[in-house]
Design a protein around this motif. Structure first.
Motif, PDB file in Angstrom:
ATOM      1  N   TYR A 154       0.817  -1.219   0.000  1.00 21.99           N
ATOM      2  CA  TYR A 154       0.000   0.000   0.000  1.00 21.99           C
ATOM      3  C   TYR A 154       0.849   1.267   0.000  1.00 21.99           C
ATOM      4  O   TYR A 154       0.309   2.362  -0.028  1.00 21.99           O
ATOM      5  CB  TYR A 154      -0.955   0.010   1.198  1.00 21.99           C
ATOM      6  CG  TYR A 154      -0.277  -0.168   2.534  1.00 21.99           C
ATOM      7  CD1 TYR A 154      -0.294  -1.405   3.174  1.00 21.99           C
ATOM      8  CD2 TYR A 154       0.383   0.883   3.156  1.00 21.99           C
ATOM      9  CE1 TYR A 154       0.332  -1.584   4.396  1.00 21.99           C
ATOM     10  CE2 TYR A 154       1.010   0.713   4.375  1.00 21.99           C
ATOM     11  CZ  TYR A 154       0.984  -0.522   4.989  1.00 21.99           C
ATOM     12  OH  TYR A 154       1.610  -0.684   6.202  1.00 21.99           O
ATOM     13  N   HIS A 162      -4.697  -3.881   1.908  1.00 20.49           N
ATOM     14  CA  HIS A 162      -5.187  -2.501   1.865  1.00 20.49           C
ATOM     15  C   HIS A 162      -4.849  -1.873   0.519  1.00 20.49           C
ATOM     16  O   HIS A 162      -3.834  -2.200  -0.087  1.00 20.49           O
ATOM     17  CB  HIS A 162      -4.539  -1.662   2.958  1.00 20.49           C
ATOM     18  CG  HIS A 162      -4.757  -2.201   4.327  1.00 20.49           C
ATOM     19  ND1 HIS A 162      -4.074  -1.763   5.427  1.00 20.49           N
ATOM     20  CD2 HIS A 162      -5.600  -3.158   4.775  1.00 20.49           C
ATOM     21  CE1 HIS A 162      -4.478  -2.426   6.492  1.00 20.49           C
ATOM     22  NE2 HIS A 162      -5.393  -3.280   6.124  1.00 20.49           N
ATOM     23  N   ARG A 220      -3.745   1.421  -1.896  1.00 17.90           N
ATOM     24  CA  ARG A 220      -2.611   2.340  -1.788  1.00 17.90           C
ATOM     25  C   ARG A 220      -2.970   3.654  -1.104  1.00 17.90           C
ATOM     26  O   ARG A 220      -4.037   4.220  -1.341  1.00 17.90           O
ATOM     27  CB  ARG A 220      -2.112   2.684  -3.202  1.00 17.90           C
ATOM     28  CG  ARG A 220      -1.629   1.523  -4.027  1.00 17.90           C
ATOM     29  CD  ARG A 220      -0.213   1.193  -3.752  1.00 17.90           C
ATOM     30  NE  ARG A 220       0.701   2.286  -4.036  1.00 17.90           N
ATOM     31  CZ  ARG A 220       2.020   2.170  -3.920  1.00 17.90           C
ATOM     32  NH1 ARG A 220       2.559   1.006  -3.533  1.00 17.90           N
ATOM     33  NH2 ARG A 220       2.809   3.190  -4.162  1.00 17.90           N
ATOM     34  N   ASN A 277      -3.635  -0.158  -7.434  1.00 17.01           N
ATOM     35  CA  ASN A 277      -4.823  -0.619  -6.714  1.00 17.01           C
ATOM     36  C   ASN A 277      -5.506  -1.777  -7.445  1.00 17.01           C
ATOM     37  O   ASN A 277      -5.972  -2.730  -6.815  1.00 17.01           O
ATOM     38  CB  ASN A 277      -5.817   0.540  -6.521  1.00 17.01           C
ATOM     39  CG  ASN A 277      -5.474   1.379  -5.310  1.00 17.01           C
ATOM     40  OD1 ASN A 277      -4.658   0.971  -4.479  1.00 17.01           O
ATOM     41  ND2 ASN A 277      -6.084   2.545  -5.198  1.00 17.01           N
ATOM     42  N   SER A 285      -4.055   4.131   8.204  1.00 17.29           N
ATOM     43  CA  SER A 285      -4.794   4.145   6.930  1.00 17.29           C
ATOM     44  C   SER A 285      -5.638   5.394   6.707  1.00 17.29           C
ATOM     45  O   SER A 285      -6.224   5.548   5.641  1.00 17.29           O
ATOM     46  CB  SER A 285      -5.718   2.911   6.864  1.00 17.29           C
ATOM     47  OG  SER A 285      -4.960   1.735   6.912  1.00 17.29           O
TER      48      SER A 285
END
Lengths: 369, 103
Positions: A43, A205, A207, A215, A285
């Protein structure tokens, strides 16, 4: 009389007291976004030689300044992560400056850059632990994930050096389409090497930089919901833990169902993250533009005192969210949170279909068992 | 064999540890190896130890420290000496303290 009392960290009662009083317990420092690997699922990673990214990295004195403020606000533990933190030429200076402030340090690394110099340094100034991700236990699988020829040999060499030196190492695995067939061997390898802690994570997750091509690639590496549940069920320790908490996970009416606050998670509750270029976030995040603070412009104390309160007070009036996720009885089985919803949909209050499917597959499995 | 404490000696905290006060708890956190027995270990000081630690400043002899605390706490010097020496020996054993000047 006993003047000096020795405690191990888990039995340290101060943690709870600090959380209750909204003090900082820990923080994560992403020392760089660059990495010597190019993992399919990552990510954050940028090329190791990315000079623009390197130029944006917080310098030693800037990091020390943030740590000083964090320590004055009570922080005791700091995680050094990346990218690959050992790519920083000034890694030793950063590490030592944090140690000398009385912080307990953990380091996330892929181990491929470990040298004898690192061993001597870590033996003299021990980290609380070094956590290493194992992408595969064969060259073929490992390098299919990292896309870096020679990386498997470098990883095994680095890991063996660390283990032989007695430095505390923890191993973990990310599970993706490219290595899932090798997970049983990866688990055996990890448990055999450390006889301690091992965990795997099948949740990839998206990016932080929103790179559309990367992604799309990450999505192709994600396992199907049923595969994730099968993996969880096949791990006796993990399944037992989930089964034990089943009653808490699945409940008929959510306690948050009448509330339109967005954040019911732990974001900004005792911890925070700083990106390599100095952006404060409530959790790793949470990259929504209204939730971040540039520590080159605002102080950490200001961000902690004001931004956290502002973000924690954010609400949603979106019916799609309020009528679905907010009242969902299995929300605690779901990966949904405002931060991940934003990475997936660009909105913090939108459902994420993939997460929803995983939650329902988990609920079904728990009910059947 | 352990060296006997000399009250004319001067001691100071080792640079290999950091003392921190968090939420009323006084912590000694090792920086280097060889102080804690595991990487999970930290140390807390009780009230008495905290006062002594804050006075082990690298300038004052143990005897001067004992006299000072005896006045501050209105306690017999022999009683204070017992506590100060006990704590100092424990810190020296743990390598948390260094002898700046041998008396």
């Amino acid at each position: 009389m006993k003047f000096l009392k020795s405690l191990t960290l888990p039995e340290f009662s101060l943690w709870n007291k600090m959380r209750e009083q909204a003090k900082i317990v820990s923080f994560n420092l992403e020392l760089t976004g660059r990495c010597n690997h190019n993992c399919r699922h990552c990510y954050i990673n940028l090329p190791a030689q990315d000079q623009q990214a390197k130029a944006r990295e917080f310098k030693v004195d800037e990091i020390a300044g943030i740590a000083e403020q964090a320590v004055s606000l009570g922080a005791l533990w700091c995680l050094l992560t990346g990218g690959e933190p050992l790519l920083r030429e000034d890694f030793f200076d950063i590490y030592l400056s944090l140690k000398k402030k009385g912080l307990l340090l953990s380091v996330f690394t892929n181990a491929a850059l470990i040298t004898d110099k690192h061993l001597c340094f870590f033996k003299k100034y021990p980290p609380r632990d070094i956590e290493i991700t194992v992408y595969g236990v064969t060259q073929e699988t490992y390098e299919k994930v990292t896309r870096k020829p020679g990386s498997f040999a470098n990883f095994t060499r680095g890991l063996d050096l660390l283990l032989a030196s007695g430095i505390k190492v923890r191993l973990k695995a990310m599970v993706l389409r490219s290595n899932v067939r090798e997970l049983p061997e990866i688990s055996r390898f990890c448990r055999g090497k450390t006889k301690d802690f091992f965990r795997f994570d099948p949740f990839l997750h998206l990016r932080f930089d929103g790179d559309a091509a990367r992604n799309a690639e990450i999505k192709t590496e994600r396992l199907a919901p049923e595969e994730i549940v099968a993996l969880e069920n096949s791990d006796p320790q993990r399944f037992k833990a989930m089964e034990k908490d089943c009653a808490q996970f699945i409940f008929p009416e959510s306690s948050h169902s009448h509330c339109n606050h967005l954040f019911h998670c732990g974001a900004g509750q005792g911890s925070f993250t700083v990106s390599y270029d100095g952006f404060f976030r409530l959790c790793s995040s949470l990259w929504h533009q209204d939730c971040i603070g540039d520590l080159r412009k605002v102080s950490l104390t200001d961000a902690w005192s004001n931004l956290v309160l502002k973000v924690r007070d954010m609400r949603s009036d979106k019916e799609k969210f309020l009528k679905r996720c907010r009242i969902c009885p299995i929300i605690n089985l779901c990966l949904w949170c405002p931060a991940h919803a934003h990475l997936e949909t660009q909105e913090m209050d939108s459902p994420v279909e993939y997460f929803c499917a995983v939650a329902h597959a988990r609920a079904k499995s728990l009910k059947n068992n | 064999m352990e060296k006997k404490l000399v009250l004319e000696s001067i001691f100071a905290p080792s640079e290999d540890v950091v003392a921190r006060e968090i939420q009323g708890e006084f912590l000694i956190i090792p920086i280097t190896s060889g102080i804690a027995e595991s990487d999970e270990e930290i140390f807390t000081l009780n009230e008495t130890a905290r006062v002594v630690w804050n006075n082990l400043d690298g300038k004052r002899t143990l005897r001067a420290l004992i006299d000072k605390l005896s006045v501050e706490f209105d306690s017999p010097a022999a009683e204070i000496e017992n506590e100060v020496c006990g704590f100092t020996e424990e810190l020296l054993k743990r390598k948390m303290l260094i002898e700046v000047k041998r008396g």
